[in-house]
Design an enzyme around this catalytic site. Structure first.
Site, mmCIF file in Angstrom:
data_model
loop_
_atom_site.group_PDB
_atom_site.id
_atom_site.type_symbol
_atom_site.label_atom_id
_atom_site.label_comp_id
_atom_site.label_asym_id
_atom_site.label_seq_id
_atom_site.Cartn_x
_atom_site.Cartn_y
_atom_site.Cartn_z
ATOM 1 N N HIS A 131 84.867 51.864 44.159
ATOM 2 C CA HIS A 131 85.104 52.904 43.166
ATOM 3 C C HIS A 131 86.364 52.555 42.395
ATOM 4 C CE1 HIS A 131 82.724 55.095 46.350
ATOM 5 N NE2 HIS A 131 81.922 54.995 45.305
ATOM 6 N N LYS B 180 74.881 52.791 32.795
ATOM 7 C CA LYS B 180 75.123 51.740 33.794
ATOM 8 C C LYS B 180 74.741 50.358 33.283
ATOM 9 C CE LYS B 180 70.598 52.162 35.914
ATOM 10 N NZ LYS B 180 69.797 51.909 37.088
ATOM 11 N N ARG C 12 69.322 54.855 55.417
ATOM 12 C CA ARG C 12 68.372 55.571 54.565
ATOM 13 C C ARG C 12 67.016 55.523 55.233
ATOM 14 N NH1 ARG C 12 70.242 53.119 48.671
ATOM 15 N NH2 ARG C 12 72.423 53.761 48.895
ATOM 16 N N CYS D 143 79.957 56.831 48.747
ATOM 17 C CA CYS D 143 80.752 57.446 47.687
ATOM 18 C C CYS D 143 81.502 58.723 48.080
ATOM 19 C CB CYS D 143 79.875 57.709 46.475
ATOM 20 S SG CYS D 143 78.707 56.376 46.174
ATOM 21 N N GLN E 90 76.754 48.259 52.232
ATOM 22 C CA GLN E 90 76.799 48.132 50.788
ATOM 23 C C GLN E 90 78.227 47.816 50.360
ATOM 24 O OE1 GLN E 90 75.799 51.646 48.621
ATOM 25 N NE2 GLN E 90 74.237 50.584 47.445
ATOM 26 N N ASP F 212 80.040 48.719 47.942
ATOM 27 C CA ASP F 212 80.383 49.623 46.849
ATOM 28 C C ASP F 212 81.899 49.597 46.648
ATOM 29 O OD1 ASP F 212 80.082 51.471 44.864
ATOM 30 O OD2 ASP F 212 79.684 53.179 46.184
ATOM 31 N N HIS G 242 81.158 53.384 40.051
ATOM 32 C CA HIS G 242 80.728 52.745 41.289
ATOM 33 C C HIS G 242 80.290 51.358 40.854
ATOM 34 C CE1 HIS G 242 79.591 56.804 42.925
ATOM 35 N NE2 HIS G 242 79.266 57.008 41.668
HETATM 36 ZN ZN LIG Z 1 79.856 54.842 45.014
#
Ligand SMILES: [Zn+2]
Ligand SMILES: [Zn+2]
Length: 644
Positions: free
Chosen positions: A387, A466, A365, A336, A383, A385, A512
């Protein structure tokens, strides 16, 4: 003369009816007052909100809900009793065994016992002893003693002594069945006969108090059901899950591996990489069609950025950091903040909105080594992801767009999914109005989408509400893969803006969203969902040519070149094995199309196709073969259904 007043006990039942008793009734007596049949199926009761033994005497007016063999709590209570029965059986068979603790877990129970090592070969013997105890229907009775009495009772049980010593002074409860007594809070079923269908499932080593310097114990796992059929269904399910284990299939099909040189970070082999590439090619196709652009940001960024995003403060212990030229850097745990820098790189106008920017970013991670689990839980993963930057008015249609995209993607793999909406938690940033607009947008999108969803009141992130998407695989196991999160924090922290219709600078609404989540984990799920038998369009090797002798290898090569030229993935098995053996091996490798090549095929310039689902067709022209396969792949069909 004192007047003796008879005090009646009033029991309120869940349907609101009230039963009167002349003296303190037990839960069993309450059940019997309703029906004998009910009494026989009762295992415990909820007394004024507290789950307790059925034998407990109720000495004042109370609300009672009876718990039967059909209630989930009933199953859990019985499994705890099953752990006691297993411990009792072990003590009968192994005189020197010393008990520690035996909790209920998901799908069963275990007991940690200090005893000689046992293996699965010992299970039948222990199970036979358990069955004897079950048959005897031994009453299970609760009693209470003082700490001093408990210490005396357990003087020969070092682990129990240690546990009792740690307790406060006061009443300590014990549960007894026959010669067996266990220190236990309960509750338990009325007698051992309720443990009707039980099976030991596994044994492993465990340390007392999970401390490697302490005694090594045997952790005996089991499961129990009220019903033989349920137990058998469960055992079949476990067997099936074991067969589908993605680590086993990954090794058998040569897809990926793990190495001590990078714990928790998968190595994708050539065939695993084919799967990866097919999945992502498909992902890109869908995202392009849905109006997304793709970006890419560095994996290592300055500490300053992570301070700004809040990760340094809140997530630092999971981040890999390093020092370069005296500057501290962190390997990104999320994509992000990088995405925020791209957005903030130039001014934006509402006319560009919505902006849908996706990144298949590699994140790291630092998970504890104990939680790592194949591709399901790793330390390095990609990932998907994205935006989306938009105006408040666009929330509804953008969320709806993500839901429809997710449905298309999951549907391609035959995966159903469920939806959950999580709203504002107690600790949160943002104004009431921001939350109101955001939550309404999500709700309206869900309503427009028209499918049922679960509401988790107060379960949202501190930075916004979410929607989570939980997929269901072929074994009906659920996996949370997709998420759509509205974020009021990052646009603020990165001072993002856009020029709105009023010519003023406003904060964009930002979400996201992931569809696959971790690509590595999603591939693990797909491997188990398909049991390694991937649809034709995805299969690492789509066809294998089996020439029946060396003279036919040139024709096999011709066939392979033909497939290469239209982008089909094929191999030749030129080994000097029998045709049957080669067919068998191709089937074990889950190759969807097996082409047997003999002199007849060569002479007529045709192919004989044997599909993995068992159909054989001979004399197919090469053009017809290619056309049929390309057509099937173009539609990304799930079932093979070819050449019948
Ligand atoms: Zn994100
Ligand atoms: Zn217990």
């Amino acid at each position: 003369m004192a007047l003796k007043v008879k005090r009646m006990i009033h029991i309120t039942l869940p349907d609101g009816s009230i039963k009167e008793f002349e003296q303190s009734p037990s839960g069993l007596a309450v059940a019997q007052s309703i029906s004998e049949g009910l009494a026989r199926s009762c295992v415990a009761m909820e007394l004024d909100g507290q789950i307790t033994d059925l034998s407990h005497a109720i000495d004042q007016d109370a609300t009672v809900r009876l718990i039967t063999t059909r209630d989930p709590e009933g199953l859990e209570i019985m499994r705890h009793s099953a752990a006691h029965v297993m411990a009792q059986a072990v003590l009968r068979l192994y005189k020197d065994a010393k008990l520690t603790i035996g909790p209920v877990i998901e799908d069963g129970f275990y007991y940690d016992i200090d005893m000689e090592p046992v293996s699965e070969e010992d299970f039948p013997k222990i199970e036979a002893e358990i069955r004897k105890l079950v048959k005897e229907k031994i009453p299970i009775r609760r009693s209470e003693v003082s700490k001093t009495e408990a210490l005396a009772l357990y003087k020969d049980e070092p682990y129990k002594l240690e546990m009792i010593s740690a307790l406060e002074d006061g009443r300590i409860s014990l549960y007894r069945q026959g010669e067996f007594t266990d220190l236990c809070r309960g509750p338990h079923v009325p007698h051992t006969g309720f443990v009707r269908a039980v099976k030991l499932t596994k044994v492993s080593g465990a340390y007392w108090r999970a401390d490697q310097t302490k005694a090594q114990l045997q952790r005996l796992y089991g499961t129990a059901f009220f019903d033989k059929k349920e137990l058998n269904d469960h055992l079949r399910y476990l067997e099936e899950a074991k067969k589908r284990n993605h680590r086993k299939i990954g090794e058998a099909l040569d897809l990926f591996s793990f190495h001590d040189e990078a714990p928790g970070m998968p190595f994708f082999h050539a065939k695993g990489m084919e799967l990866w590439n097919q999945l992502l090619a498909y992902w890109r196709l869908e995202h392009r069609a849905a109006g997304y652009v793709e970006t890419k940001t560095p994996i290592m960024l300055d500490r300053f950025l992570w301070e700004r995003s809040g990760h340094w403060e809140n997530y630092r212990e999971n981040m890999y950091t390093t020092l370069v030229d005296e500057n501290e850097y962190a390997i990104k745990p999320m994509n992000c903040p990088g995405g925020m820098l791209i957005y903030g790189n130039r001014p934006h106008s509402y006319r560009e909105f919505p902006i849908r920017a996706a990144e298949i970013g590699l994140v790291h991670r630092h998970e504890l080594s104990g939680v790592l689990a194949g591709l399901f839980r790793v330390r390095a993963f990609h990932q998907d992801d994205a935006h989306i930057f938009m105006t408040p008015e666009q929330i509804r249609s953008e969320i709806l767009g993500v839901l429809e995209l997710a449905q298309r993607v999951y549907g391609t793999f035959g995966l159903e999914f469920r939806l959950e909406l999580s709203t504002r938690p107690e600790k949160s940033i943002g104004t009431d109005e921001q939350w109101e607009v955001a939550t309404r947008g999500l709700r309206e999108a869900l309503d427009a989408y028209g499918r049922e969803y679960r509401l988790n009141e107060g379960d949202g992130a501190f930075y916004g509400p979410k929607i989570d998407l939980h997929i269901l695989d072929a074994l009906k196991r659920t996996w949370q893969c997709g998420t759509i999160q509205l974020d009021m924090s990052l646009p603020e922290r990165f001072d993002l803006g856009y020029i709105a219709q009023d010519n003023e600078r406003h904060r964009p609404i930002m979400i996201h969203r992931t569809i696959l989540g971790s690509i590595e984990r999603f591939l693990g799920i797909l491997i188990e969902h398909f049991a390694g038998k991937f649809p034709l369009w995805m299969a690492p090797v789509q066809a294998v040519a089996l020439p029946i002798n060396d003279d036919l290898i040139p024709y096999a090569l011709e066939i392979r070149d033909m497939m290469d030229s239209v982008g089909l993935r094929s191999e030749i098995d030129g080994r000097t094995e029998s045709l049957n053996k080669k067919i068998r091996d191709a089937q074990l490798a889950n190759i969807p199309l097996i082409l047997t090549i003999g002199p007849k095929e060569q002479a007529s310039n045709t192919l004989s196709v044997r599909t993995l689902d068992g159909h054989v067709k001979m004399g197919i022209s090469r053009d017809a073969f290619i056309q049929t396969v390309l057509n099937h792949i173009g539609k990304r069909e799930l079932e093979l259904n070819l050449f019948q």
